[in-house]
Write an enzyme that holds these catalytic residues in place. Structure first.
Site, PDB file in Angstrom:
ATOM      1  N   GLY A  11    -110.256  35.650  -1.316  1.00  0.00           N
ATOM      2  CA  GLY A  11    -111.682  35.898  -1.242  1.00  0.00           C
ATOM      3  C   GLY A  11    -112.527  34.634  -0.796  1.00  0.00           C
ATOM      4  N   ILE A  13    -114.659  32.254  -2.266  1.00  0.00           N
ATOM      5  CA  ILE A  13    -114.466  30.724  -2.739  1.00  0.00           C
ATOM      6  C   ILE A  13    -112.774  30.667  -3.081  1.00  0.00           C
ATOM      7  CG2 ILE A  13    -115.061  29.516  -4.899  1.00  0.00           C
ATOM      8  CD1 ILE A  13    -117.250  31.409  -5.459  1.00  0.00           C
ATOM      9  N   ASN A  33    -105.732  41.876  -4.059  1.00  0.00           N
ATOM     10  CA  ASN A  33    -105.487  43.418  -3.643  1.00  0.00           C
ATOM     11  C   ASN A  33    -106.133  43.735  -2.564  1.00  0.00           C
ATOM     12  OD1 ASN A  33    -107.992  43.523  -4.544  1.00  0.00           O
ATOM     13  ND2 ASN A  33    -107.581  45.170  -5.953  1.00  0.00           N
ATOM     14  N   SER A  35    -109.308  43.981  -2.261  1.00  0.00           N
ATOM     15  CA  SER A  35    -110.312  44.976  -2.199  1.00  0.00           C
ATOM     16  C   SER A  35    -111.787  44.339  -1.808  1.00  0.00           C
ATOM     17  CB  SER A  35    -110.505  45.182  -3.841  1.00  0.00           C
ATOM     18  OG  SER A  35    -110.650  44.053  -4.377  1.00  0.00           O
ATOM     19  N   SER A 126    -120.327  31.855 -14.123  1.00  0.00           N
ATOM     20  CA  SER A 126    -121.372  31.749 -13.338  1.00  0.00           C
ATOM     21  C   SER A 126    -122.656  31.364 -14.086  1.00  0.00           C
ATOM     22  CB  SER A 126    -121.841  33.269 -13.041  1.00  0.00           C
ATOM     23  OG  SER A 126    -123.185  33.201 -12.551  1.00  0.00           O
ATOM     24  N   THR A 128    -125.212  32.447 -14.286  1.00  0.00           N
ATOM     25  CA  THR A 128    -126.004  33.873 -14.585  1.00  0.00           C
ATOM     26  C   THR A 128    -125.792  33.765 -16.202  1.00  0.00           C
ATOM     27  OG1 THR A 128    -126.182  36.227 -14.028  1.00  0.00           O
ATOM     28  CG2 THR A 128    -124.098  35.476 -14.455  1.00  0.00           C
ATOM     29  N   TYR A 151    -122.337  42.778 -15.098  1.00  0.00           N
ATOM     30  CA  TYR A 151    -121.585  41.760 -14.404  1.00  0.00           C
ATOM     31  C   TYR A 151    -121.626  40.589 -15.040  1.00  0.00           C
ATOM     32  CZ  TYR A 151    -120.595  37.804 -11.542  1.00  0.00           C
ATOM     33  OH  TYR A 151    -119.954  36.593 -11.059  1.00  0.00           O
ATOM     34  N   LYS A 155    -119.014  37.790 -17.580  1.00  0.00           N
ATOM     35  CA  LYS A 155    -118.870  36.113 -17.392  1.00  0.00           C
ATOM     36  C   LYS A 155    -119.152  35.634 -19.052  1.00  0.00           C
ATOM     37  CE  LYS A 155    -117.787  36.211 -13.212  1.00  0.00           C
ATOM     38  NZ  LYS A 155    -116.014  36.075 -12.735  1.00  0.00           N
ATOM     39  N   ASN A 181    -125.284  28.515  -6.905  1.00  0.00           N
ATOM     40  CA  ASN A 181    -125.224  29.584  -5.715  1.00  0.00           C
ATOM     41  C   ASN A 181    -124.100  29.082  -4.662  1.00  0.00           C
ATOM     42  OD1 ASN A 181    -127.652  30.069  -7.385  1.00  0.00           O
ATOM     43  ND2 ASN A 181    -127.698  31.715  -5.793  1.00  0.00           N
ATOM     44  N   ARG A 233    -133.119  28.003  -6.417  1.00  0.00           N
ATOM     45  CA  ARG A 233    -131.869  27.989  -7.240  1.00  0.00           C
ATOM     46  C   ARG A 233    -131.060  26.785  -6.487  1.00  0.00           C
ATOM     47  NH1 ARG A 233    -133.820  31.842  -8.814  1.00  0.00           N
ATOM     48  NH2 ARG A 233    -133.079  33.947  -8.850  1.00  0.00           N
ATOM     49  N   ARG A 297    -137.613  41.044  -6.902  1.00  0.00           N
ATOM     50  CA  ARG A 297    -136.520  41.976  -6.886  1.00  0.00           C
ATOM     51  C   ARG A 297    -136.294  41.861  -8.352  1.00  0.00           C
ATOM     52  NH1 ARG A 297    -130.831  39.957  -4.406  1.00  0.00           N
ATOM     53  NH2 ARG A 297    -131.311  38.073  -5.827  1.00  0.00           N
TER      54      ARG A 297
END
Ligand code: NAD
Ligand code: WQD
Length: 346
Positions: A11, A13, A33, A35, A126, A128, A151, A155, A181, A233, A297
């Site tokens: 992926g 990172i 996998n 995905s 994260s 987040t 999500y 975490k 970020n 950010r 958003r």
């Protein structure tokens, strides 16, 4: 040579972290996998380091496979666990997919580590988890706020699962890294963030607009209580982030700390607004970016940037790249992957 399992290692990172681990002499085993990645990423890693990591392609939700893997690779010195689903919007529509993939898999891996006695574990968390923090910059002891999405909840709960497991397994040493970020690509442009679908994140949308794949960037709101009205950010170069994982692993492998579970914020310590990121693109590319101001958003926090003192002092790590450095790598990557491709509106 110490062997390290990197889950999700093909992926965004994970692949950059595999490169830094190999550069530091670790033997790397990747489980992915595919995905949200491609086996071609392996070629990019090898092009950079000249070393081929072991790659096993299976779904970590397959518990018997996980058990079989750890029985075979009983000499793993550490696990860096990137594998997860990470699309905030998708998690709202399909929470069980996220709870299974981001928490079920975590439990399976921790169960195997628990069997080993001594083990080391690094978790991708994260910023987040902080939601809209009350004070800036954000320190690790800032309160964890109720998650705004399944999500984000995975975490928060993931960290609690690790904390509780460490309490009853003194031989398990774990670190949760709260990324701000991550942006950019490897300076060789051999690896970067794969453009899968319509980008939700700011950086790939900017570079795809710059290259002509997207008509126009929508800036989600310019009426926030910030200097220029757009959200702020902490954009960190993915290579700096990858190097932090090596520093965290080395801490787990060497230091005997008074606690076996630690949390670190990984950012630059500097906040940048959306308009400042656009200005960075225009500086780096020499091109004007086509954008418009659009409505806010849902779920966006006003600002989030890291207090990095703990990672600087305890891990001996500090982000080295500037926003323009990261932007330049992202733009070079975009130009490379689009070379010769039709500029279609994918
Ligand atoms: P990514 O989607 O590029 O990488 C995740 C990798 O894990 C992919 O290669 C995917 O194929 C693999 N994977 C997913 N589920 C799997 C499964 N069940 N079995 C095997 N492989 C599986 O994401 P990324 O941006 O590299 O993020 C890595 C980690 O960092 C994730 O846990 C993510 O939640 C976290 N994180 C990312 C960001 C960000 O902005 N990118 C920010 C904070 C935290
Ligand atoms: C950054 C800023 C947007 C796109 C998300 C996830 C987080 C983590 C990182 C996984 C915001 C603005 C964006 C666009 C815009 N992912 N923006 N136009 O929201 O900080 O974090 O990715 O762990 O969990 O929430 O990153 O890049 O989506 O947005 O104006 O087309 O750019 O409003 O202010 P975010 P982002």
């Amino acid at each position: 040579m110490k062997k390290v399992l990197v889950t999700g290692g093909l992926g965004f990172i994970g692949s950059h972290t595999v490169v830094e681990l190999q550069n530091e002499g670790f033997e790397v085993v990747i489980v992915d996998n595919l995905s949200n990645s491609s086996e071609n990423v392996l070629d990019g890693i090898i092009a950079i380091t000249g070393k081929k990591p072991v790659f096993e392609n299976f779904d970590l939700r397959d518990k018997p496979k996980v058990v079989e893997f750890f029985a075979k690779h009983h000499d793993i010195a550490g696990v860096i666990h990137f594998a997860a689903s990470k699309a905030v919007g998708e998690s709202v529509e399909n929470p069980l997919l996220y709870y299974e993939n981001n928490l079920g898999v975590l439990v399976y891996i921790l169960q195997e580590l628990q069997k080993k006695g001594e083990s080391n574990f690094i978790f991708s968390s994260s910023c987040t988890v902080y939601g809209q923090a009350d004070t800036m910059p954000i320190t690790e002891d800032a309160p964890v706020k109720p998650a705004e999405s399944p999500y984000g909840n995975t975490k928060q709960v993931g960290e609690e699962i690790i904390r509780d497991t460490c309490k009853v397994n003194p031989g398990l040493a774990a670190i949760a890294l709260r990324y701000f970020n991550p942006i950019g690509a490897h300076p060789t442009v051999e690896i970067g963030e794969l453009p899968i679908g319509v980008p939700q994140n700011l950086l790939p949308f900017i570079t795809q607009t710059g290259i002509g794949m997207r008509e126009q960037l929508s800036v989600f709101g310019d009426d926030y209580p910030t200097p220029d009205g757009t959200c702020i950010r902490d954009y960190i170069h993915v290579v700096d982030l990858a190097k932090a994982h090596v520093a965290a692993l080395q801490r787990l492998l060497t230091a005997k700390n008074d606690t076996n579970f630690e949390v670190f914020n990984l950012g630059t310590g500097t906040g940048s607004s959306v308009l400042e990121v656009i200005q960075s693109f225009e500086r780096v590319s020499g091109e004007k970016l086509n954008y418009r101001i659009a409505p806010r958003r849902e779920g966006d926090v006003i600002q989030a940037y890291a207090d990095t003192a703990k990672a600087n002092e305890v891990l001996g790590w500090k982000a080295a790249s500037t926003l323009d450095d990261a932007m330049e790598s992202a733009w070079n990557w975009e130009k490379k992957i689009r070379k010769g491709k039709e500029k279609t509106m994918a």
